[in-house]
Design an enzyme around this catalytic site. Structure first.
Site, PDB file in Angstrom:
ATOM      1  N   CYS A 166     -15.965  26.227 -29.811  1.00 15.45           N
ATOM      2  CA  CYS A 166     -15.995  26.685 -31.194  1.00 15.45           C
ATOM      3  C   CYS A 166     -17.420  26.632 -31.728  1.00 15.45           C
ATOM      4  CB  CYS A 166     -15.071  25.829 -32.053  1.00 15.45           C
ATOM      5  SG  CYS A 166     -15.194  26.165 -33.815  1.00 15.45           S
TER       6      CYS A 166
ATOM      7  N   ASP B 252     -12.501  26.029 -26.163  1.00 17.69           N
ATOM      8  CA  ASP B 252     -11.611  27.187 -26.230  1.00 17.69           C
ATOM      9  C   ASP B 252     -11.371  27.662 -24.800  1.00 17.69           C
ATOM     10  OD1 ASP B 252     -11.496  27.319 -29.075  1.00 17.69           O
ATOM     11  OD2 ASP B 252     -13.427  28.334 -29.113  1.00 17.69           O
TER      12      ASP B 252
ATOM     13  N   GLU C 298     -14.002  36.322 -30.525  1.00 19.26           N
ATOM     14  CA  GLU C 298     -14.369  37.734 -30.649  1.00 19.26           C
ATOM     15  C   GLU C 298     -15.814  37.966 -30.211  1.00 19.26           C
ATOM     16  OE1 GLU C 298     -11.700  36.656 -34.268  1.00 19.26           O
ATOM     17  OE2 GLU C 298     -13.273  35.710 -33.053  1.00 19.26           O
TER      18      GLU C 298
ATOM     19  N   GLU D 287     -11.891  33.510 -40.415  1.00 21.55           N
ATOM     20  CA  GLU D 287     -12.061  32.215 -39.735  1.00 21.55           C
ATOM     21  C   GLU D 287     -10.684  31.603 -39.494  1.00 21.55           C
ATOM     22  OE1 GLU D 287     -11.817  28.398 -39.128  1.00 21.55           O
ATOM     23  OE2 GLU D 287     -11.818  28.775 -41.297  1.00 21.55           O
TER      24      GLU D 287
ATOM     25  N   LYS E 268      -9.227  28.574 -38.976  1.00 25.98           N
ATOM     26  CA  LYS E 268      -8.610  27.481 -39.726  1.00 25.98           C
ATOM     27  C   LYS E 268      -8.165  27.965 -41.102  1.00 25.98           C
ATOM     28  CE  LYS E 268      -9.049  22.747 -41.377  1.00 25.98           C
ATOM     29  NZ  LYS E 268      -9.906  21.536 -41.475  1.00 25.98           N
TER      30      LYS E 268
END
Length: 280
Positions: free
Chosen positions: A187, A194, A227, A81, A83
């Protein structure tokens, strides 16, 4: 581990001393099952990451900086992930490390363990550090291919719609590369936008270009990680247009000092060069 349990969207204390435990792996399998991927993967590829905010202290306490480039094999059972990746990188900030080579080794070892969490490491993460004396040599180049954005297409779908994809199955096959800068998704956890560019290379029945552009635009309100979006595009194009060869590559703009650039291909080849676009 699930996305809603990750650091995304939560207030976080930024550790400034090395802590590999900050990495938060997420299984790839859940989202892959949504697009019909089970068992053996129908593609090969990698996720190309670039970290622009990497710093540590040398043995004299002097800060060092570098750009880090990562190659994460798509065969891995987990992604990291983003972050948590940033929190992990920041944990080097006040950590004394003997050399850039030691930083590179720690990054490779920690990330390789994370992407195979719970299982043996079958393919390690590739790590390359670009040091300041090489910053000026870093190129900017847009994705090569015929630009779909030139088309005056009418767009009304803003959730992925595979039915927009068609191909001329009754004509001779073609080989071409098509590019769009109009990819946008959100997100999965925070809903933050994004922004990306996507390159689709294929051999097979000619894909209707206007429909493909409308399909790319249809991701505009879709919530999914980078992804996962690329694998969804790959599977939809594969099923709807029936190419004999297919490659999908997306370059997303950076957030928090990280950009993520997934690439999936039906046939063996070297990963594309990790060269940033102007928006990155």
């Amino acid at each position: 581990m699930t996305p809603d349990q990750s650091p995304l969207g939560k207030a976080s204390a930024y550790a400034d001393h090395y802590d590999a435990g900050l990495l938060y792996p997420l299984p790839r399998s859940t989202k892959r099952e949504e697009v019909g991927i089970t068992g053996r993967l129908p593609f090969m590829g990698a996720d190309l990451w670039t970290a622009y905010e990497l710093s540590w202290l040398n043995p004299r306490g002097k800060p060092q900086v570098a750009i880090a480039q990562f190659i994460v094999p798509c065969e891995s059972t987990h992604i990291v992930e983003s972050k948590s990746f940033k929190l992990y990188l920041n944990s080097f900030n006040n950590t004394v490390v003997a050399s850039a080579e030691e930083v590179q080794t720690r990054l490779r070892d920690d990330l390789s363990e994370a992407i195979w969490r719970g299982g043996p490491v079958q393919a390690r993460v590739g790590v390359h550090l670009v040091m300041p004396d090489a910053f000026d040599a870093q190129p900017i180049h847009e994705l090569d291919g015929l630009l779909l954005d030139r088309l005056d297409a009418e767009c009304s779908q803003y959730e992925p719609d595979p039915s927009l994809l068609t191909s001329a199955t009754d004509e001779q096959p073609v080989t071409e590369t098509l590019v769009s800068h109009l990819l946008k998704s959100n997100c999965l956890v925070t809903g933050q936008p994004d922004w990306g560019s996507v390159q689709i290379s294929y051999t097979g029945p000619q894909i209707d270009q206007e429909g493909l552009l409308q399909y790319i635009v249809s991701f505009r309100n879709h919530n999914e990680f980078h992804e996962q979006c690329v694998e969804r595009i790959y599977m939809d194009v594969l099923r709807q247009c029936q190419p004999t060869k297919l490659s999908v590559y997306a370059r997303y703009t950076r957030r928090g000092g990280l950009d993520i650039n997934p690439w999936r291909s039906s046939h063996p080849r070297q990963p594309p060069p990790n060269v940033r676009g102007a928006r990155q």
